[in-house]
Enzyme design. Sequence first.
Site, short mmCIF file in Angstrom:
data_model
loop_
_atom_site.label_atom_id
_atom_site.label_comp_id
_atom_site.label_asym_id
_atom_site.label_seq_id
_atom_site.Cartn_x
_atom_site.Cartn_y
_atom_site.Cartn_z
N TYR A 193 28.62 -22.69 25.38
CA TYR A 193 27.36 -23.03 24.71
C TYR A 193 26.22 -22.37 25.48
O TYR A 193 26.25 -22.30 26.72
CB TYR A 193 27.16 -24.54 24.71
N PHE A 205 34.06 -26.37 23.99
CA PHE A 205 33.65 -27.39 23.02
C PHE A 205 33.01 -28.63 23.66
O PHE A 205 32.42 -29.45 22.95
CB PHE A 205 34.82 -27.81 22.11
N ASP A 249 33.04 -18.44 23.82
CA ASP A 249 32.23 -18.37 25.02
C ASP A 249 31.42 -19.65 25.14
O ASP A 249 31.38 -20.45 24.20
CB ASP A 249 31.36 -17.10 25.05
N HIS A 264 37.97 -22.28 12.38
CA HIS A 264 37.10 -22.82 13.43
C HIS A 264 36.39 -24.08 12.94
O HIS A 264 36.07 -24.19 11.76
CB HIS A 264 36.07 -21.75 13.82
#
Length: 222
Positions: free
Chosen positions: A66, A77, A64, A186
Amino acid sequence: MAGINGDWYEALKEEFKKPYYKQLFQTVNEEYHTRLIFPPAKDIFNAFHLTPLKEVRVVILGQDPYHNHGQAHGLCFSVQKGVAVPPSLENIYQELHDDLGCAIPNHGCLTKWAGQGVLMLNTVLTVRAHQANSHRGIGWEEFTDAAILTLNAQDRPIVYILWGSPAQRKAKMLDNPKHLILKAPHPSPLSASRGFFGSRPFSQANAFLEKQGLKPIDWQID
């Protein structure tokens, strides 16, 4: 909230008619009117606007947006220029440097990738300020699953880069033999040392594209 246009609209227009999406639309509109929500409403569908369906060559799935001020702008990202580079993206840049020798940039805006056919899609497209995962389960997952299934149906080579468990759970939807799936932990500081570093996704993606006779991605962020 802003809509989708172009070939993504044609591919996903039936979703907009479904009950879940009508409820999602109402919920998100109410949230924007009563709370601080990221990204700005005009940027919710930026991943689709900046990377048309017909141009998608690589898909990076995030979770989801930031949730701090000024960061999210609709690409997983990525952050706006002038905003501090988040730790996960710092680790992505480090792996990019180690993998391809790319210089580490001084900003976190990844729109250059989007313009080359890299779809940077979060599975949930909005979030309350300072509350990670606060819009999980309100309908976005069904919508972005429809987008992933649309990609899976494309009769051309596509690379999927799946970082972390939430993204990797989408792999069960991806059964097109023309596509390549790359999995790794991740890039978060909590997990990057468990196999994200050294996974070489960028060179692997480019090697696959070139083998298919396609132009590689210029991963260098200027």
